[in-house]
Design a protein around this motif. Structure first.
Motif, PDB file in Angstrom:
ATOM      1  N   ALA A  78       0.838  -1.199   0.000  1.00 46.46           N
ATOM      2  CA  ALA A  78       0.000   0.000   0.000  1.00 46.46           C
ATOM      3  C   ALA A  78       0.876   1.253   0.000  1.00 46.46           C
ATOM      4  O   ALA A  78       2.019   1.234   0.463  1.00 46.46           O
ATOM      5  N   CYS A  79       0.322   2.348  -0.519  1.00 44.72           N
ATOM      6  CA  CYS A  79       1.069   3.601  -0.622  1.00 44.72           C
ATOM      7  C   CYS A  79       0.449   4.682   0.265  1.00 44.72           C
ATOM      8  O   CYS A  79      -0.783   4.781   0.356  1.00 44.72           O
ATOM      9  N   PHE A  80       1.311   5.459   0.886  1.00 41.19           N
ATOM     10  CA  PHE A  80       0.884   6.522   1.782  1.00 41.19           C
ATOM     11  C   PHE A  80       1.665   7.799   1.459  1.00 41.19           C
ATOM     12  O   PHE A  80       2.879   7.752   1.285  1.00 41.19           O
ATOM     13  N   THR A  81       0.950   8.906   1.400  1.00 40.52           N
ATOM     14  CA  THR A  81       1.619  10.199   1.326  1.00 40.52           C
ATOM     15  C   THR A  81       1.720  10.746   2.741  1.00 40.52           C
ATOM     16  O   THR A  81       0.724  10.787   3.475  1.00 40.52           O
ATOM     17  N   ILE A  82       2.930  11.150   3.126  1.00 40.83           N
ATOM     18  CA  ILE A  82       3.204  11.576   4.492  1.00 40.83           C
ATOM     19  C   ILE A  82       3.798  12.979   4.475  1.00 40.83           C
ATOM     20  O   ILE A  82       4.694  13.280   3.680  1.00 40.83           O
ATOM     21  N   ALA A  83       3.285  13.843   5.349  1.00 37.10           N
ATOM     22  CA  ALA A  83       3.801  15.205   5.494  1.00 37.10           C
ATOM     23  C   ALA A  83       4.051  15.475   6.970  1.00 37.10           C
ATOM     24  O   ALA A  83       3.227  15.131   7.829  1.00 37.10           O
ATOM     25  N   ILE A  98       6.084  13.163   1.007  1.00 44.22           N
ATOM     26  CA  ILE A  98       6.644  12.062   0.233  1.00 44.22           C
ATOM     27  C   ILE A  98       5.658  10.909   0.220  1.00 44.22           C
ATOM     28  O   ILE A  98       4.927  10.688   1.200  1.00 44.22           O
ATOM     29  N   THR A  99       5.614  10.197  -0.889  1.00 46.68           N
ATOM     30  CA  THR A  99       4.771   9.005  -0.999  1.00 46.68           C
ATOM     31  C   THR A  99       5.656   7.773  -0.877  1.00 46.68           C
ATOM     32  O   THR A  99       6.656   7.645  -1.594  1.00 46.68           O
ATOM     33  N   VAL A 100       5.308   6.896   0.054  1.00 47.50           N
ATOM     34  CA  VAL A 100       6.112   5.709   0.347  1.00 47.50           C
ATOM     35  C   VAL A 100       5.252   4.451   0.220  1.00 47.50           C
ATOM     36  O   VAL A 100       4.025   4.501   0.289  1.00 47.50           O
ATOM     37  N   THR A 101       5.943   3.326   0.048  1.00 48.91           N
ATOM     38  CA  THR A 101       5.275   2.020  -0.034  1.00 48.91           C
ATOM     39  C   THR A 101       5.534   1.242   1.248  1.00 48.91           C
ATOM     40  O   THR A 101       6.655   1.229   1.768  1.00 48.91           O
ATOM     41  N   ALA A 102       4.505   0.575   1.750  1.00 51.78           N
ATOM     42  CA  ALA A 102       4.648  -0.268   2.943  1.00 51.78           C
ATOM     43  C   ALA A 102       5.360  -1.560   2.571  1.00 51.78           C
ATOM     44  O   ALA A 102       4.867  -2.331   1.743  1.00 51.78           O
ATOM     45  N   THR A 103       6.533  -1.782   3.170  1.00 52.65           N
ATOM     46  CA  THR A 103       7.329  -2.969   2.850  1.00 52.65           C
ATOM     47  C   THR A 103       7.745  -3.765   4.086  1.00 52.65           C
ATOM     48  O   THR A 103       8.375  -4.814   3.948  1.00 52.65           O
ATOM     49  N   ASN A 104       7.399  -3.274   5.287  1.00 56.69           N
ATOM     50  CA  ASN A 104       7.908  -3.924   6.489  1.00 56.69           C
ATOM     51  C   ASN A 104       6.964  -3.663   7.659  1.00 56.69           C
ATOM     52  O   ASN A 104       6.045  -2.837   7.569  1.00 56.69           O
ATOM     53  N   PHE A 105       7.210  -4.367   8.737  1.00 60.39           N
ATOM     54  CA  PHE A 105       6.427  -4.265   9.968  1.00 60.39           C
ATOM     55  C   PHE A 105       7.286  -3.669  11.065  1.00 60.39           C
ATOM     56  O   PHE A 105       8.430  -4.077  11.266  1.00 60.39           O
ATOM     57  N   ARG A 151      -3.825   7.498   2.659  1.00 60.51           N
ATOM     58  CA  ARG A 151      -3.635   6.398   1.708  1.00 60.51           C
ATOM     59  C   ARG A 151      -3.885   6.936   0.304  1.00 60.51           C
ATOM     60  O   ARG A 151      -4.860   7.647   0.055  1.00 60.51           O
ATOM     61  N   VAL A 152      -3.003   6.602  -0.630  1.00 61.58           N
ATOM     62  CA  VAL A 152      -3.108   7.105  -1.996  1.00 61.58           C
ATOM     63  C   VAL A 152      -2.916   5.953  -2.979  1.00 61.58           C
ATOM     64  O   VAL A 152      -2.323   4.916  -2.634  1.00 61.58           O
ATOM     65  N   GLY A 180      -2.514   0.767  -8.243  1.00 58.84           N
ATOM     66  CA  GLY A 180      -3.830   0.985  -7.650  1.00 58.84           C
ATOM     67  C   GLY A 180      -3.727   1.038  -6.139  1.00 58.84           C
ATOM     68  O   GLY A 180      -2.878   1.743  -5.590  1.00 58.84           O
ATOM     69  N   SER A 181      -4.543   0.282  -5.454  1.00 59.80           N
ATOM     70  CA  SER A 181      -4.509   0.305  -3.988  1.00 59.80           C
ATOM     71  C   SER A 181      -3.221  -0.293  -3.443  1.00 59.80           C
ATOM     72  O   SER A 181      -2.811  -0.001  -2.322  1.00 59.80           O
TER      73      SER A 181
END
Length: 252
Positions: A78-83, A98-105, A151-152, A180-181
């Motif tokens: 999933a992708c998230f834009t964070i400010a 910045i927009t990042v991808t979830a890759t870890n826990f 979430r973007v 997409g999601s």
């Protein structure tokens, strides 16, 4: 008069049913830290199973998620834009996101208070970002900063990729490069000699089946966590092998 009333009602219904513009998507408060070093080498691998994040196409714009966000791996990809929230911290870099991808826990640390080291303890919503991604929005010395996120949709280049691991009667398929999601809610596999077979999530972005599919060309069907479905036909040829990665022409 009746015609005018009808037109007004139709227009009102269209307005109420129309989707909200992207700018209206709600921002949610959270906190962010960083890990992995200045070159993000420490972020490779991870609980989603992507391995080398450069090879998987995610690079350094990645993040680990706290329990509240990770959802037992369902949020992988999933992708998230964070400010950074400049109203609450002097360590923010104003005007950046910045927009990042979830890759870890990011696991909880119950030995420490949630507001003093146990940053990823439930029910906190927390991003442990790669250091390069974090330094896009905040100053290194800050260590931890308040942020707002949303979430973007994920933007990807090329088709969805499938890496087949495991052994005969146990295919463990890693799914990467999902647009997409970004999140996979359900997955199916089909051999050239079988019907569609429902797979189950094993861990992270890895999905499994116990079918014997050796020597058959393989197709995949994915349902994303926003309900959309895409089918990738004949992605792996009949001579596929365990450990091989196969790129489809399908994408969300």
């Amino acid at each position: 008069m009746a015609v005018i009333k009808m037109l007004v009602l139709v227009a009102l219904a269209a307005f109420l049913l129309s989707p909200a513009p992207a700018s209206a998507v709600k921002w949610t408060p959270a906190f962010a830290t960083f890990y992995g070093g200045g070159d993000a080498s420490g972020t490779m691998g991870g609980a989603c199973g992507y391995g080398n994040l450069y090879g998987a196409g995610y690079g350094t714009r990645t993040t680990a998620l706290s329990t509240a966000l990770f959802n037992n791996g369902a949020s992988c990809g999933a992708c998230f834009t964070i400010a950074c929230d400049t109203r609450k911290s002097p360590w923010c870099k104003p005007g950046t996101s910045i927009t990042v991808t979830a890759t870890n826990f990011c696991p909880p640390n119950y030995a420490l208070p949630s507001n003093d080291g146990g940053w990823c303890n439930p029910p906190r919503q927390h991003f442990d970002m790669s250091q390069p991604a974090w330094e896009t929005i905040a100053v290194y010395r800050g260590g931890i900063v308040p942020v707002n996120y949303r979430r973007v949709p994920c933007q990807r280049s090329g088709g969805i990729r499938f890496t087949i691991n495991g052994h005969s009667y146990f295919e463990l398929v890693l799914v990467t490069n999902v647009a997409g999601s970004g999140g996979v809610a359900q997955m199916w596999i089909k051999g050239s000699g079988t019907d569609w077979i429902a797979m189950s999530q094993n861990w992270g972005a890895n999905w499994q089946t116990g079918a014997y599919l050796n020597g058959q060309s393989l197709s995949f069907r994915i349902k994303s966590d926003d309900g959309r479905v895409v089918t990738a036909n004949n992605v792996a040829p009949s001579g596929w092998w365990f450990g091989g990665t196969y790129t489809s022409g399908a994408q969300f």
